[in-house]
Design a protein around this motif. Structure first.
Motif, PDB file in Angstrom:
ATOM      1  N   GLU A   1       0.821  -1.213   0.000  1.00 33.65           N
ATOM      2  CA  GLU A   1       0.000   0.000   0.000  1.00 33.65           C
ATOM      3  C   GLU A   1       0.853   1.261   0.000  1.00 33.65           C
ATOM      4  O   GLU A   1       0.429   2.317  -0.463  1.00 33.65           O
ATOM      5  CB  GLU A   1      -0.946  -0.018   1.205  1.00 33.65           C
ATOM      6  CG  GLU A   1      -2.053   1.009   1.117  1.00 33.65           C
ATOM      7  CD  GLU A   1      -3.125   0.783   2.147  1.00 33.65           C
ATOM      8  OE1 GLU A   1      -4.059   1.607   2.221  1.00 33.65           O
ATOM      9  OE2 GLU A   1      -3.055  -0.230   2.875  1.00 33.65           O
ATOM     10  N   ARG A   2       2.074   1.157   0.489  1.00 30.60           N
ATOM     11  CA  ARG A   2       2.961   2.325   0.543  1.00 30.60           C
ATOM     12  C   ARG A   2       3.787   2.486  -0.741  1.00 30.60           C
ATOM     13  O   ARG A   2       4.462   3.507  -0.916  1.00 30.60           O
ATOM     14  CB  ARG A   2       3.908   2.207   1.746  1.00 30.60           C
ATOM     15  CG  ARG A   2       3.187   2.155   3.085  1.00 30.60           C
ATOM     16  CD  ARG A   2       4.157   2.419   4.233  1.00 30.60           C
ATOM     17  NE  ARG A   2       5.226   1.425   4.300  1.00 30.60           N
ATOM     18  CZ  ARG A   2       5.140   0.290   4.999  1.00 30.60           C
ATOM     19  NH1 ARG A   2       4.025  -0.006   5.663  1.00 30.60           N
ATOM     20  NH2 ARG A   2       6.154  -0.554   5.033  1.00 30.60           N
ATOM     21  N   GLU A   3       3.734   1.488  -1.624  1.00 34.59           N
ATOM     22  CA  GLU A   3       4.523   1.539  -2.856  1.00 34.59           C
ATOM     23  C   GLU A   3       3.808   2.355  -3.942  1.00 34.59           C
ATOM     24  O   GLU A   3       2.587   2.404  -4.000  1.00 34.59           O
ATOM     25  CB  GLU A   3       4.764   0.123  -3.397  1.00 34.59           C
ATOM     26  CG  GLU A   3       5.759  -0.677  -2.596  1.00 34.59           C
ATOM     27  CD  GLU A   3       7.173  -0.132  -2.711  1.00 34.59           C
ATOM     28  OE1 GLU A   3       7.454   0.630  -3.677  1.00 34.59           O
ATOM     29  OE2 GLU A   3       7.992  -0.454  -1.835  1.00 34.59           O
ATOM     30  N   THR A   4       4.603   2.974  -4.782  1.00 34.00           N
ATOM     31  CA  THR A   4       4.074   3.625  -5.983  1.00 34.00           C
ATOM     32  C   THR A   4       4.215   2.646  -7.142  1.00 34.00           C
ATOM     33  O   THR A   4       5.337   2.247  -7.493  1.00 34.00           O
ATOM     34  CB  THR A   4       4.847   4.914  -6.310  1.00 34.00           C
ATOM     35  OG1 THR A   4       4.687   5.841  -5.232  1.00 34.00           O
ATOM     36  CG2 THR A   4       4.319   5.541  -7.595  1.00 34.00           C
TER      37      THR A   4
ATOM     38  N   ILE B   1       3.983   1.753 -11.048  1.00 33.36           N
ATOM     39  CA  ILE B   1       4.101   2.462 -12.329  1.00 33.36           C
ATOM     40  C   ILE B   1       3.503   1.555 -13.401  1.00 33.36           C
ATOM     41  O   ILE B   1       4.045   0.485 -13.695  1.00 33.36           O
ATOM     42  CB  ILE B   1       5.568   2.811 -12.651  1.00 33.36           C
ATOM     43  CG1 ILE B   1       6.206   3.543 -11.466  1.00 33.36           C
ATOM     44  CG2 ILE B   1       5.633   3.685 -13.900  1.00 33.36           C
ATOM     45  CD1 ILE B   1       7.669   3.885 -11.669  1.00 33.36           C
TER      46      ILE B   1
ATOM     47  N   ASN C   1      -2.167   4.114  -5.170  1.00 34.67           N
ATOM     48  CA  ASN C   1      -0.997   4.964  -5.379  1.00 34.67           C
ATOM     49  C   ASN C   1      -0.247   4.493  -6.620  1.00 34.67           C
ATOM     50  O   ASN C   1       0.564   3.572  -6.555  1.00 34.67           O
ATOM     51  CB  ASN C   1      -0.094   4.919  -4.144  1.00 34.67           C
ATOM     52  CG  ASN C   1       1.027   5.934  -4.232  1.00 34.67           C
ATOM     53  OD1 ASN C   1       0.936   6.921  -4.952  1.00 34.67           O
ATOM     54  ND2 ASN C   1       2.104   5.672  -3.500  1.00 34.67           N
ATOM     55  N   PHE C   2      -0.542   5.121  -7.750  1.00 33.40           N
ATOM     56  CA  PHE C   2       0.123   4.668  -8.979  1.00 33.40           C
ATOM     57  C   PHE C   2       0.351   5.834  -9.936  1.00 33.40           C
ATOM     58  O   PHE C   2      -0.318   6.870  -9.883  1.00 33.40           O
ATOM     59  CB  PHE C   2      -0.689   3.566  -9.669  1.00 33.40           C
ATOM     60  CG  PHE C   2      -2.017   4.019 -10.220  1.00 33.40           C
ATOM     61  CD1 PHE C   2      -2.118   4.579 -11.487  1.00 33.40           C
ATOM     62  CD2 PHE C   2      -3.182   3.867  -9.472  1.00 33.40           C
ATOM     63  CE1 PHE C   2      -3.339   4.986 -11.997  1.00 33.40           C
ATOM     64  CE2 PHE C   2      -4.410   4.266  -9.976  1.00 33.40           C
ATOM     65  CZ  PHE C   2      -4.491   4.831 -11.234  1.00 33.40           C
ATOM     66  N   LEU C   3       1.341   5.638 -10.800  1.00 32.39           N
ATOM     67  CA  LEU C   3       1.593   6.511 -11.941  1.00 32.39           C
ATOM     68  C   LEU C   3       1.272   5.716 -13.189  1.00 32.39           C
ATOM     69  O   LEU C   3       1.437   4.496 -13.224  1.00 32.39           O
ATOM     70  CB  LEU C   3       3.061   6.949 -11.987  1.00 32.39           C
ATOM     71  CG  LEU C   3       3.622   7.742 -10.805  1.00 32.39           C
ATOM     72  CD1 LEU C   3       5.122   7.950 -11.004  1.00 32.39           C
ATOM     73  CD2 LEU C   3       2.907   9.069 -10.677  1.00 32.39           C
ATOM     74  N   GLU C   4       0.821   6.392 -14.236  1.00 27.70           N
ATOM     75  CA  GLU C   4       0.595   5.686 -15.500  1.00 27.70           C
ATOM     76  C   GLU C   4       1.267   6.450 -16.626  1.00 27.70           C
ATOM     77  O   GLU C   4       1.194   7.673 -16.702  1.00 27.70           O
ATOM     78  CB  GLU C   4      -0.906   5.484 -15.758  1.00 27.70           C
ATOM     79  CG  GLU C   4      -1.777   6.715 -15.680  1.00 27.70           C
ATOM     80  CD  GLU C   4      -2.048   7.329 -17.033  1.00 27.70           C
ATOM     81  OE1 GLU C   4      -1.764   6.671 -18.060  1.00 27.70           O
ATOM     82  OE2 GLU C   4      -2.540   8.474 -17.055  1.00 27.70           O
TER      83      GLU C   4
ATOM     84  N   GLY D   1       9.511   3.877  -8.178  1.00 28.19           N
ATOM     85  CA  GLY D   1       8.351   3.024  -8.008  1.00 28.19           C
ATOM     86  C   GLY D   1       8.618   1.614  -8.485  1.00 28.19           C
ATOM     87  O   GLY D   1       9.757   1.260  -8.858  1.00 28.19           O
TER      88      GLY D   1
END
Length: 309
Positions: free
Chosen positions: A192-195, A197, A222-225, A241
């Motif tokens: 849950e604390r990870e980003t 990608i 918590n994500f980047l795309e 990430g």
């Protein structure tokens, strides 16, 4: 009521007679009788509603209307000749066209090698490539705007045929210094604390990943795309990430130790890649060759345990 379209045979007779000025010579050139040429010109004049030739003994010459028609007929016959030559060209070995669709990932990691081999067998084939996401490839196929699409297997579409190539597995990709990499396992309590990608949020792959995480009860908040696999790998390398990718897009980095691969969980997230086309179409020799080359090139792309998928 006059016909809207002139008979091609009448136009051929008209052009020959206009050029040669003799029924006898026109008949000889077209391997017809003088009577056939005469009937063709009479029918053309009736359809045109005016005289096209002036007769003077055995010789004929164009009227003003005939001269105007000849300008159009010359263009029509030239286009017909060009069309016939084009069709004959297609029948020759190595000629023709190949309209391809492919995902951005396939364009980058699969197509270059396949097309390099393909051009050796079909050097004069005209190739066009329409890159796009899964939904666009399906649309292009259904509209007959491409012949083949290199893509993930389309679900529930009965109008498309699909030739499987390989099955891959989505996994975590992370930097070697990451805590998970050092531990050799994914620490679910820290997820849950990870980003994360991920690839393009509008993509079919993003949807598969999202559904997997929901089914497994894993957090995906918590994500980047990003729309580039290369960009995702670079961000992972510098520790921004954890990527969720298929290992075959990072074979070089994994082999060099620049990235580490770990499974998503006990249940695997697999995808099936292949070549899709409209069902009922008979593939040309060039298209069959392209599919065969895709099968050969992607032999090593399958994920672990893919044979059981």
């Amino acid at each position: 009521m006059k016909a809207n379209v002139f008979d091609t045979r009448h136009l051929l007779a008209f052009a020959a007679l206009a050029r040669l000025g003799s029924f006898t010579q026109a008949a000889q050139e077209l391997f017809l009788t003088q009577s056939a040429i005469s009937h063709a010109i009479k029918a053309l004049e009736e359809q045109a509603g005016c005289r096209l030739f002036e007769r003077s003994g055995r010789r004929v010459s164009l009227t003003q209307a005939g001269e105007q028609l000849l300008r159009h007929v010359d263009k029509i016959l030239a286009e017909m000749k060009s069309a016939r030559n084009g069709l004959e060209e297609l029948s020759r070995w190595g000629h023709g066209r190949l309209r391809l669709g492919a995902s951005t990932t396939a364009c980058q990691y699969i197509l270059p090698t396949v097309l390099r081999e393909f051009k050796q067998s079909f050097p004069k084939c005209i190739i066009s490539i329409d890159p796009g996401d899964h939904a666009r490839q399906v649309e292009l196929l259904q509209q007959n705007r491409i012949d083949l699409a290199l893509m993930l297997e389309p679900a529930g579409l009965k109008d498309l045929a699909f030739v499987p190539l390989f099955v891959d597995e989505m996994r975590y990709l992370l930097a070697p210094v990451h805590a998970w990499a050092r531990a050799g396992r994914v620490q679910r309590e820290t997820l849950e604390r990870e980003t994360l990608i991920l690839y393009n949020q509008t993509s079919y792959t993003f949807r598969l990943v999202k559904e997997y995480f929901q089914a497994e009860g894993l957090p995906l908040a918590n994500f980047l795309e990003l729309g580039s696999m290369e960009a995702i790998k670079e961000l992972v390398k510098i520790g921004l990430g954890v990527g969720v990718l298929a290992p075959w897009v990072a074979r070089a980095e994994l082999a060099a130790g620049a990235l580490v691969s770990l499974p998503l969980g006990r249940r695997k997230l697999r995808r099936r890649w292949g070549v899709a086309y409209l069902r009922g179409r008979r593939l040309t020799l060039g298209e069959e060759t392209f599919v065969g080359l895709c099968q050969s090139v992607t032999t090593e792309f399958a994920g672990p345990d893919s044979a059981a998928a």
